[in-house]
Design a protein around this motif. Structure first.
Motif, short mmCIF file in Angstrom:
data_model
loop_
_atom_site.label_atom_id
_atom_site.label_comp_id
_atom_site.label_asym_id
_atom_site.label_seq_id
_atom_site.Cartn_x
_atom_site.Cartn_y
_atom_site.Cartn_z
N ILE A 34 0.87 -1.17 0.00
CA ILE A 34 0.00 0.00 0.00
C ILE A 34 0.91 1.23 0.00
O ILE A 34 1.82 1.30 0.82
CB ILE A 34 -0.91 0.04 1.24
CG1 ILE A 34 -1.77 -1.23 1.34
CG2 ILE A 34 -1.82 1.26 1.20
CD1 ILE A 34 -2.61 -1.30 2.58
N PRO A 35 0.72 2.19 -0.89
CA PRO A 35 1.58 3.36 -0.89
C PRO A 35 1.35 4.22 0.35
O PRO A 35 0.26 4.25 0.91
CB PRO A 35 1.18 4.12 -2.16
CG PRO A 35 -0.19 3.63 -2.47
CD PRO A 35 -0.25 2.21 -2.01
N LEU A 36 2.41 4.90 0.79
CA LEU A 36 2.33 5.72 2.00
C LEU A 36 1.24 6.79 1.87
O LEU A 36 0.56 7.11 2.85
CB LEU A 36 3.69 6.38 2.25
CG LEU A 36 3.92 6.98 3.64
CD1 LEU A 36 3.95 5.87 4.69
CD2 LEU A 36 5.23 7.77 3.68
N SER A 37 1.07 7.35 0.68
CA SER A 37 0.06 8.40 0.49
C SER A 37 -1.34 7.89 0.78
O SER A 37 -2.19 8.63 1.32
CB SER A 37 0.14 8.96 -0.93
OG SER A 37 -0.04 7.93 -1.88
N ALA A 38 -1.62 6.62 0.44
CA ALA A 38 -2.94 6.06 0.71
C ALA A 38 -3.17 5.90 2.21
O ALA A 38 -4.26 6.18 2.72
CB ALA A 38 -3.09 4.71 0.00
N LEU A 39 -2.14 5.45 2.93
CA LEU A 39 -2.27 5.31 4.37
C LEU A 39 -2.37 6.67 5.05
O LEU A 39 -3.09 6.82 6.04
CB LEU A 39 -1.07 4.54 4.93
CG LEU A 39 -0.99 3.07 4.50
CD1 LEU A 39 0.27 2.43 5.08
CD2 LEU A 39 -2.23 2.31 4.94
N GLU A 40 -1.67 7.67 4.53
CA GLU A 40 -1.76 9.02 5.09
C GLU A 40 -3.20 9.53 5.04
O GLU A 40 -3.71 10.06 6.04
CB GLU A 40 -0.85 9.97 4.31
CG GLU A 40 -0.92 11.41 4.79
CD GLU A 40 -0.11 12.36 3.91
OE1 GLU A 40 0.05 13.52 4.30
OE2 GLU A 40 0.36 11.93 2.83
N GLU A 41 -3.85 9.35 3.92
CA GLU A 41 -5.23 9.82 3.77
C GLU A 41 -6.18 8.99 4.63
O GLU A 41 -7.07 9.52 5.28
CB GLU A 41 -5.63 9.73 2.30
CG GLU A 41 -7.04 10.23 2.02
CD GLU A 41 -7.35 10.23 0.53
OE1 GLU A 41 -8.53 10.41 0.19
OE2 GLU A 41 -6.42 10.03 -0.28
N ARG A 42 -5.95 7.69 4.65
CA ARG A 42 -6.86 6.79 5.36
C ARG A 42 -6.77 6.96 6.87
O ARG A 42 -7.79 6.85 7.57
CB ARG A 42 -6.50 5.35 4.98
CG ARG A 42 -7.35 4.28 5.65
CD ARG A 42 -6.94 2.92 5.13
NE ARG A 42 -7.62 1.85 5.81
CZ ARG A 42 -7.43 0.56 5.55
NH1 ARG A 42 -6.58 0.21 4.59
NH2 ARG A 42 -8.08 -0.37 6.20
N TRP A 43 -5.58 7.25 7.40
CA TRP A 43 -5.37 7.27 8.85
C TRP A 43 -5.23 8.67 9.43
O TRP A 43 -4.87 8.83 10.60
CB TRP A 43 -4.15 6.44 9.21
CG TRP A 43 -4.35 4.97 8.98
CD1 TRP A 43 -5.52 4.32 8.75
CD2 TRP A 43 -3.33 3.96 8.96
NE1 TRP A 43 -5.31 2.98 8.58
CE2 TRP A 43 -3.99 2.72 8.70
CE3 TRP A 43 -1.95 3.99 9.12
CZ2 TRP A 43 -3.28 1.53 8.62
CZ3 TRP A 43 -1.25 2.80 9.03
CH2 TRP A 43 -1.91 1.57 8.79
#
Length: 249
Positions: free
Chosen positions: A182-191
């Protein structure tokens, strides 16, 4: 159950993609579009419709090279909406991966599409789009990680920081680390709502797990879970403000 729109201007490739998607039990419906105009019309109708309605779209599987607007162009247009569908790029070209993840794509699948690789992309979309059950007023989310053919579920509240590693992210906990695609940008938005903050292009940290903020010769670092992590200049002021508010709260 996912509502999918697949977009490809090559009919055989679109038919094969739809066939594979419809075989996946996590896919509720899969429809196709053969050009950007048709895709945008369907997506616009979906965004105006009730999320439970027949026109709803949870994720768009996008080819990149198409006549007229490309898949990247469509993704840029969708980024302007308040709640756009998730994006998965499906392409024969490897060279656009960086641009794809800059546009917060969930995944980047290369043609010819393999069933198992597509299933992995659907799994990732399912994880990001699934509603999170509440527990005691807070969402008790877990993230699946795979190790040696075994899937384990790591509670998000045990993660101290996340480190970007190419197209992957390494989740660090007090007991070890886990690699997820999972790219870091996706986790940044999700969390973001869980108190995770971007401090560097390579690091996302849990605000409540920061043990120390250090300024040394103009450089800023934080200690998280025993690790000393750099804070980029563009994130330093925002991080200090967040830590001040967090301490007051």
């Amino acid at each position: 159950m996912l509502r999918v729109l697949a977009v490809d201007d090559e009919a055989p490739a679109l038919e094969e993609l739809l066939y594979l998607l419809r075989r996946d039990p996590r896919v509720r419906s899969a429809r196709g579009a053969t050009d950007a105009t048709e895709a945008l019309r369907r997506i616009g109708r979906a965004l105006d419709a009730d999320q439970g309605g027949p026109d709803a779209v949870d994720v768009v599987f996008l080819d990149i090279h198409m006549a007229g607007l490309t898949g990247l162009d469509i993704a840029r247009l969708l980024a302007g909406f308040a709640k756009p569908p998730l994006i998965v790029f499906v392409t024969a070209h490897e060279g656009f991966a960086v641009q794809a993840f800059d546009l917060k794509a969930v995944d980047y699948v290369l043609k010819p599409v393999r069933a198992e690789r597509l299933a992995e992309a659907v799994r990732r979309v399912s994880e990001l789009s699934a509603p999170v059950p509440a527990a005691g007023g807070a969402a008790a989310e877990q993230i699946p990680v795979e190790l040696g053919g075994v899937t384990r579920f790591v509670p998000v509240d045990r993660i101290t920081y996340v480190e970007a590693q190419g197209d992957y992210a390494r989740l660090h906990t007090d007991g070890g680390s886990h690699l997820v695609r999972i790219p870091l940008s996706a986790l940044e938005e999700r969390w973001a709502a869980r108190g995770f903050v971007r401090i560097h292009r390579s690091h996302l940290v849990a605000l409540g797990r920061i043990e120390e903020l250090r300024l040394d010769g103009g450089a800023t670092t934080v200690r998280v879970g025993g690790a000393q992590l750099p804070v980029s200049r563009r994130h330093a002021r925002h991080l200090r403000d967040l830590l001040t508010r967090h301490a007051r709260g």
